[in-house]
Design an enzyme around this catalytic site. Structure first.
Site, PDB file in Angstrom:
ATOM      1  CG  ASP A  16      -1.688   5.448   4.990  1.00  0.00           C
ATOM      2  OD1 ASP A  16      -1.506   4.419   5.670  1.00  0.00           O
ATOM      3  OD2 ASP A  16      -2.785   5.753   4.479  1.00  0.00           O
ATOM      4  CD  GLU A  53      -6.527   5.194   2.701  1.00  0.00           C
ATOM      5  OE1 GLU A  53      -7.500   5.278   3.471  1.00  0.00           O
ATOM      6  OE2 GLU A  53      -5.358   5.051   3.101  1.00  0.00           O
ATOM      7  NE  ARG A  83     -10.526  -1.252   4.334  1.00  0.00           N
ATOM      8  CZ  ARG A  83     -11.074  -1.392   5.539  1.00  0.00           C
ATOM      9  NH1 ARG A  83     -12.224  -2.046   5.680  1.00  0.00           N
ATOM     10  NH2 ARG A  83     -10.496  -0.902   6.609  1.00  0.00           N
ATOM     11  CG  ASP A 114      -9.646   7.637   6.872  1.00  0.00           C
ATOM     12  OD1 ASP A 114      -8.594   7.562   6.210  1.00  0.00           O
ATOM     13  OD2 ASP A 114      -9.686   7.904   8.087  1.00  0.00           O
ATOM     14  CG  ASP A 145      -5.358   8.015   4.656  1.00  0.00           C
ATOM     15  OD1 ASP A 145      -6.290   8.601   4.077  1.00  0.00           O
ATOM     16  OD2 ASP A 145      -5.516   7.032   5.416  1.00  0.00           O
ATOM     17  CE  LYS A 157      -2.996   2.710   3.128  1.00  0.00           C
ATOM     18  NZ  LYS A 157      -3.830   2.731   4.360  1.00  0.00           N
ATOM     19  CE  LYS A 217      -6.322   8.923   8.103  1.00  0.00           C
ATOM     20  NZ  LYS A 217      -6.943   7.873   8.922  1.00  0.00           N
TER      21      LYS A 217
HETATM   22  N1  BES Z   1      -3.935   4.748   7.015  1.00  0.00           N
HETATM   23  C1  BES Z   1      -5.015   4.480   7.888  1.00  0.00           C
HETATM   24  C2  BES Z   1      -4.657   3.521   9.027  1.00  0.00           C
HETATM   25  C3  BES Z   1      -3.613   3.987   9.993  1.00  0.00           C
HETATM   26  C4  BES Z   1      -3.975   4.542  11.207  1.00  0.00           C
HETATM   27  C5  BES Z   1      -2.278   3.807   9.731  1.00  0.00           C
HETATM   28  C6  BES Z   1      -3.021   4.939  12.112  1.00  0.00           C
HETATM   29  C7  BES Z   1      -1.316   4.212  10.634  1.00  0.00           C
HETATM   30  C8  BES Z   1      -1.683   4.774  11.841  1.00  0.00           C
HETATM   31  C9  BES Z   1      -6.170   3.867   7.106  1.00  0.00           C
HETATM   32  O1  BES Z   1      -6.271   4.254   5.788  1.00  0.00           O
HETATM   33  C10 BES Z   1      -7.424   4.281   7.786  1.00  0.00           C
HETATM   34  O2  BES Z   1      -7.703   5.446   7.762  1.00  0.00           O
HETATM   35  N2  BES Z   1      -8.135   3.332   8.358  1.00  0.00           N
HETATM   36  C11 BES Z   1      -9.354   3.605   9.021  1.00  0.00           C
HETATM   37  C12 BES Z   1     -10.337   2.558   8.596  1.00  0.00           C
HETATM   38  C13 BES Z   1     -11.743   2.850   9.016  1.00  0.00           C
HETATM   39  C14 BES Z   1     -12.268   4.068   8.288  1.00  0.00           C
HETATM   40  C15 BES Z   1     -12.589   1.651   8.730  1.00  0.00           C
HETATM   41  C16 BES Z   1      -9.079   3.530  10.526  1.00  0.00           C
HETATM   42  O3  BES Z   1      -8.277   2.707  10.949  1.00  0.00           O
HETATM   43  O4  BES Z   1      -9.651   4.345  11.242  1.00  0.00           O
HETATM   44 ZN    ZN Z   2      -4.534   4.884   4.890  1.00  0.00          ZN
HETATM   45 MN    MN Z   3      -7.410   6.035   5.560  1.00  0.00          MN
END
Ligand code: BES
Ligand code: ZN
Ligand code: MN
Length: 489
Positions: free
Chosen positions: A276, A337, A339, A335, A258, A253, A265
């Protein structure tokens, strides 16, 4: 890009120690036995080593830790680093000793008096990795790190092992630099350019641009980058060091930043999302290591490079996108994204290369940090034997990895009213539903491991082998896994 210190291996020569400048590291065993080199330095410093060793500070030091004698009498050197280490250290102990030396020496040259103590190549690796700092944007801190000279009784016996470990260090540092780099510098284009440089090492590198990705039908990946001025790209790296067998595929990824997109966010801590692209960073680092050590294996590394931005062109919550596989996805939360990126790149990797296995790496979910903290990456898989091999390699390299469950029961959470699936399954079991989503893009019977590295790719406190910031977690484990599973004669 950060240069590693140069490592020079020479044969033990105790005659010119007194005039040697910089730092000198010697080893003393946990029961206070000095080897030949330590005895020589002890003599030159009028028993300075014995005074350091008799100090309670040294008694309290753990294996791999060191005490420092500054401006020792009888030597031109500015410091002597006295390291506690058994004659036959474990890999972990030897790397820790190297890390202690790195911290104690600062920027100066260091001479490590290895004599006939074991695993000196691991000491060199620990020294190279722990000495890393990310300074390209520090205007006043551009001094090159001093060299490492490793003096051993039989240089020929460790040269090959040291070369292999330095190839590992180069890969880890490549990953760390990419992961630490801010997003205004490491755009998708800059990332791709840095990967094209790997052609100099004999790697085959292709950059697939947006029009090609459209033709391939990667509507899922492309939907993530729509809001950004930076073009989405997929970079394909092929290392063909094996025979004509099918390769193993590594997929990363690479979200260069992000913001969350329209599902924006919160501001606090958003700057961390510069890391990210950590999964893509690890894939890139492993590929570099494989090329540098001319690995006898066929490995293909693919990274999906996108930026997740809100704008008038950005994907909206509720939009339905079509993946390369053909399945449609309702984007409930922009968010989630990562996947969406992995789905298309994993599918493409299987269609094009028919690999024997797929390992993907992604900073995928905050939930995995809640589950495992910063000590272990989340491991998800459809294949027990494949996983066993990986876990063994990760353990041997000291890179924390913990398997979490998967099962069809979680799939109910991904049901969409209007499309084949939705991209989020709610807060509970968030890392598992993310894994279940990715699994839908892995072919039946394809051995597959998904590594959720959100907690380990970049950390706020120093670790054994890295300062705060990007760790390069996974480069060593995957490199070893490939060596174990695909290069054994
Ligand atoms: N890049 C983030 C996950 C992340 C969080 C990486 C903290 C490193 C540190 C990912 O794209 C994300 O935003 N995930 C969301 C998923 C949710 C919307 C289902 C999350 O973990 O809140
Ligand atoms: Zn992300
Ligand atoms: Mn995200």
């Amino acid at each position: 890009m950060t240069d590693l210190p140069k490592l020079h291996i020479s044969e033990t020569n105790l005659t010119e120690l007194a005039t040697r400048e910089g730092a000198i590291a010697v080893f003393v065993t946990p029961d206070n036995a000095l080897d030949q080199s330590a005895r020589k330095v002890n003599g030159l410093t009028k028993k300075g080593i014995m005074r350091a060793v008799d100090n309670p500070q040294f008694a309290k030091a753990k294996v791999g830790e060191a005490v420092v004698m500054s401006y020792p009498i009888g030597l031109a050197a500015t410091k002597v680093i006295v390291v506690k280490l058994p004659r036959r250290p474990s890999v972990e102990e030897a790397r820790k000793a190297g890390a202690s030396i790195a911290k104690a020496r600062g920027d100066s040259d260091v001479l490590i008096m290895g004599g006939n103590i074991g695993r000196m190549e691991q000491v060199a690796l620990g020294c190279a990795l722990r000495g890393y700092t990310f300074t390209p944007h520090k205007t006043a801190d551009q001094d090159a790190l001093g060299n490492i000279e490793l003096m051993v009784n039989a240089p020929a016996n460790i040269q090959a092992a040291a070369d292999a470990e330095m190839a590992v260090a180069e890969g880890v540092v490549f990953t760390r630099d990419l992961t630490n780099e801010p997003a205004n510098v490491l755009t998708t284009t800059e990332f791709a350019d840095r990967l094209v440089e790997l052609e100099n090492l004999g790697m085959k590198v292709e950059v697939l641009e947006e029009d090609e990705l459209e033709k391939l039908g990667m509507g899922s990946l492309l939907s993530v980058g729509h809001g950004s001025a930076s073009p989405s790209k997929v970079v394909v790296m092929q290392w063909n060091g094996g025979g004509d067998e099918a390769p193993i595929a590594l997929v990363g990824k690479g979200v260069v930043f992000d913001t969350g997109g329209i599902s924006l966010k919160p501001a606090a801590g958003m700057e961390d999302m510069t890391m990210d692209m950590g999964g893509a960073g690890v894939v890139s680092g492993v590929m570099k290591t494989l090329a540098l050590r001319k690995a006898k294996a066929n490995v293909v590394g693919l990274v999906g490079l996108v930026e997740n931005m809100p704008s008038d062109r950005a994907t909206r919550p509720g939009d339905v996108v079509k993946s390369m596989k053909g399945d449609t996805i309702e984007v409930i939360n922009t968010d989630a994204e990562g996947r969406l990126v992995l789905a298309d790149v994993i599918w493409y990797a299987q269609e094009r290369f028919e690999p024997t296995g797929v390992i993907n790496l992604a900073t995928l979910t905050g939930a995995v940090i809640i589950a495992l903290g910063h000590e272990n990456a989340g491991v998800f898989s459809n294949h027990d034997d494949f996983t066993k091999g990986f876990m063994k390699a990760a353990y041997a390299e000291g890179e924390g990895a913990w398997r979490l469950p998967m099962s069809a029961a979680y799939d109910a959470k991904l049901k969409s009213r209007i499309a084949d699936m939705k991209n989020v399954g709610g807060r509970d079991g968030g890392s598992i539903t993310a894994a279940q989503f990715i699994r839908r893009f892995v072919k039946e019977d394809m051995p597959w491991i998904h590594l959720d590295i959100a907690g380990v790719a970049s950390v706020k406190a120093e670790t054994a082998l890295a300062p705060a910031g990007a760790t390069g977690w996974g480069v060593m484990a995957i490199n070893r896994f490939i060596a174990n599973a695909y290069e054994a004669e």
